[in-house]
Structure formats: C-alpha cells, structure tokens
Write a protein that holds these residues in place. Structure first.
Motif, PDB file in Angstrom:
ATOM      1  N   LEU A  66       0.843  -1.190   0.000  1.00 37.65           N
ATOM      2  CA  LEU A  66       0.000   0.000   0.000  1.00 37.65           C
ATOM      3  C   LEU A  66       0.877   1.239   0.000  1.00 37.65           C
ATOM      4  O   LEU A  66       1.836   1.320   0.774  1.00 37.65           O
ATOM      5  N   ILE A  67       0.524   2.190  -0.860  1.00 32.03           N
ATOM      6  CA  ILE A  67       1.292   3.422  -0.996  1.00 32.03           C
ATOM      7  C   ILE A  67       0.323   4.602  -0.912  1.00 32.03           C
ATOM      8  O   ILE A  67      -0.458   4.832  -1.844  1.00 32.03           O
ATOM      9  N   PRO A  68       0.332   5.348   0.198  1.00 32.74           N
ATOM     10  CA  PRO A  68      -0.525   6.521   0.279  1.00 32.74           C
ATOM     11  C   PRO A  68      -0.093   7.590  -0.726  1.00 32.74           C
ATOM     12  O   PRO A  68       1.093   7.921  -0.826  1.00 32.74           O
ATOM     13  N   LYS A  69      -1.047   8.070  -1.494  1.00 34.23           N
ATOM     14  CA  LYS A  69      -0.844   9.169  -2.440  1.00 34.23           C
ATOM     15  C   LYS A  69      -1.704  10.335  -1.946  1.00 34.23           C
ATOM     16  O   LYS A  69      -2.538  10.157  -1.063  1.00 34.23           O
ATOM     17  N   PRO A  70      -1.542  11.520  -2.518  1.00 33.57           N
ATOM     18  CA  PRO A  70      -2.337  12.655  -2.021  1.00 33.57           C
ATOM     19  C   PRO A  70      -3.852  12.453  -2.080  1.00 33.57           C
ATOM     20  O   PRO A  70      -4.570  12.905  -1.194  1.00 33.57           O
ATOM     21  N   LEU A  73      -5.239   5.725  -2.064  1.00 28.74           N
ATOM     22  CA  LEU A  73      -4.309   4.734  -1.541  1.00 28.74           C
ATOM     23  C   LEU A  73      -4.022   3.764  -2.678  1.00 28.74           C
ATOM     24  O   LEU A  73      -4.930   3.087  -3.169  1.00 28.74           O
ATOM     25  N   TYR A  74      -2.770   3.730  -3.138  1.00 35.56           N
ATOM     26  CA  TYR A  74      -2.406   2.857  -4.246  1.00 35.56           C
ATOM     27  C   TYR A  74      -2.126   1.461  -3.708  1.00 35.56           C
ATOM     28  O   TYR A  74      -1.368   1.291  -2.744  1.00 35.56           O
ATOM     29  N   LEU A  75      -2.722   0.458  -4.348  1.00 36.45           N
ATOM     30  CA  LEU A  75      -2.550  -0.936  -3.968  1.00 36.45           C
ATOM     31  C   LEU A  75      -1.729  -1.618  -5.058  1.00 36.45           C
ATOM     32  O   LEU A  75      -2.155  -1.672  -6.206  1.00 36.45           O
ATOM     33  N   GLY A  76      -0.567  -2.117  -4.684  1.00 36.12           N
ATOM     34  CA  GLY A  76       0.298  -2.775  -5.655  1.00 36.12           C
ATOM     35  C   GLY A  76       0.695  -4.170  -5.208  1.00 36.12           C
ATOM     36  O   GLY A  76       0.595  -4.524  -4.031  1.00 36.12           O
ATOM     37  N   ARG A 100      -7.264   1.018   5.920  1.00 35.20           N
ATOM     38  CA  ARG A 100      -6.119   1.941   5.895  1.00 35.20           C
ATOM     39  C   ARG A 100      -6.495   3.244   5.201  1.00 35.20           C
ATOM     40  O   ARG A 100      -6.117   4.324   5.656  1.00 35.20           O
ATOM     41  N   ALA A 101      -7.227   3.166   4.094  1.00 33.60           N
ATOM     42  CA  ALA A 101      -7.637   4.386   3.388  1.00 33.60           C
ATOM     43  C   ALA A 101      -8.484   5.270   4.307  1.00 33.60           C
ATOM     44  O   ALA A 101      -8.290   6.491   4.360  1.00 33.60           O
ATOM     45  N   PRO A 154     -16.295   6.984   4.046  1.00 31.37           N
ATOM     46  CA  PRO A 154     -15.614   7.459   5.255  1.00 31.37           C
ATOM     47  C   PRO A 154     -16.166   6.784   6.505  1.00 31.37           C
ATOM     48  O   PRO A 154     -17.258   6.205   6.483  1.00 31.37           O
ATOM     49  N   ASN A 155     -15.395   6.853   7.580  1.00 26.42           N
ATOM     50  CA  ASN A 155     -15.873   6.321   8.854  1.00 26.42           C
ATOM     51  C   ASN A 155     -17.154   7.011   9.264  1.00 26.42           C
ATOM     52  O   ASN A 155     -17.287   8.226   9.116  1.00 26.42           O
TER      53      ASN A 155
END
Length: 157
Positions: A66-70, A73-76, A100-101, A154-155
């Motif tokens: 997982l890579i947080p972007k602005p 959340l990118y999933l690779g 996580r997002a 969202p939560n």
C-alpha cells in the motif's frame, strides 16, 4: 494479517510474488516489474511503504503493498498463493486496504492491472472496483495497463 517490517523473511514474500505472477509470463507486454524486484527491494518497500501479509503456519500466502498518495491509496503487488485462491484472501487484503484508506482519510483505493489479464478485470469488478483509466508503459503507443478505483466510504460518526 499483519504489516511486516524488517526483520522479516522477505525472500519468502518474494517467492510468493514470483510464484503468484508466473502465469503472466508470456502473456503481458512489457514484462512485469517483478523481474526487477528482489528480497532486498521488498525489504526497502516494507520500510518506505506498507507491506501487508497473510500467513499460514508462519509462511506468507497472500500479500499487498500500500502506498498513500495525495488523493488515493495505491494498492500494488497483490498476490495470493495459487493453492489458496478462491478462499477470500484477496477480499481480506482489500478490506484491510479500505481500513487503511479510511484511517488516512483517503477517498479511494487505486490499482493497476495489465490489459491482457482480463480475469483480473472481472475479479476486481466483483470486489467493487471500476475501471477509471488506461496507461501505456514508456515506449508503447497503446494502453498496457488499466487503472481501477474503488471508492471508500468514510468512517461513520
């Protein structure tokens, strides 16, 4: 499921990825970036990004990065051991990505899959993703990857 960081047996995760992505060989053009990945680069990924693993008897059977972007959340590198497919492990990983997002206040999860891997397109559609774009690798004049996005609620409260 757990987030792994050094120290960990990153060679076991690398073996999982290599075995899980083997079916792509000869099907996708250009070849997977996994060809350039090693246990050492996975260790660095675990330091810089989020590397999540599902284990069975201490052995990784599914993973994702997982890579947080602005804005997403990118999933690779989502991978499930061939012997464990169809048991809901990919769904569990994606649910964790959604969690996580939300925690990171990101509105979506984004991933890419190769144009040729039509079975992945179907699977991601069933998991709530919609195709939102197409990209071409450097040197290609045609799309080589498709982008899929899943909106994350969202939560509550």
């Amino acid at each position: 499921m757990k987030r792994v960081r050094p120290p960990y047996d990153f060679s076991a995760i690398h073996a999982l990825l290599v075995n899980s992505f083997a079916y792509m060989e000869g099907r996708i053009d250009p070849p997977s970036s996994l060809d350039r990945m090693t246990a050492a680069t996975l260790e660095q990924e675990a330091r810089d990004k989020e590397l999540w693993v599902i284990e069975d008897a201490g052995r990784p059977v599914a993973c994702m990065i997982l890579i947080p972007k602005p804005d997403t959340l990118y999933l690779g590198k989502l991978a499930v051991d061939a012997d464990r497919r169809g048991q809901g492990l990919a769904r569990r990983l994606i649910e964790q990505a959604e969690t996580r997002a939300r925690r990171l206040a990101l509105p979506s999860i984004t991933l890419q899959t190769r144009v040729e891997l039509t079975e992945n397109h179907v699977t991601f559609g069933k998991l709530g993703f919609m195709q939102t774009g197409a990209t071409a690798h450097a040197g290609y004049d045609r799309p080589t990857s498709l982008t899929f996005t899943k909106t994350v609620a969202p939560n509550a409260g």
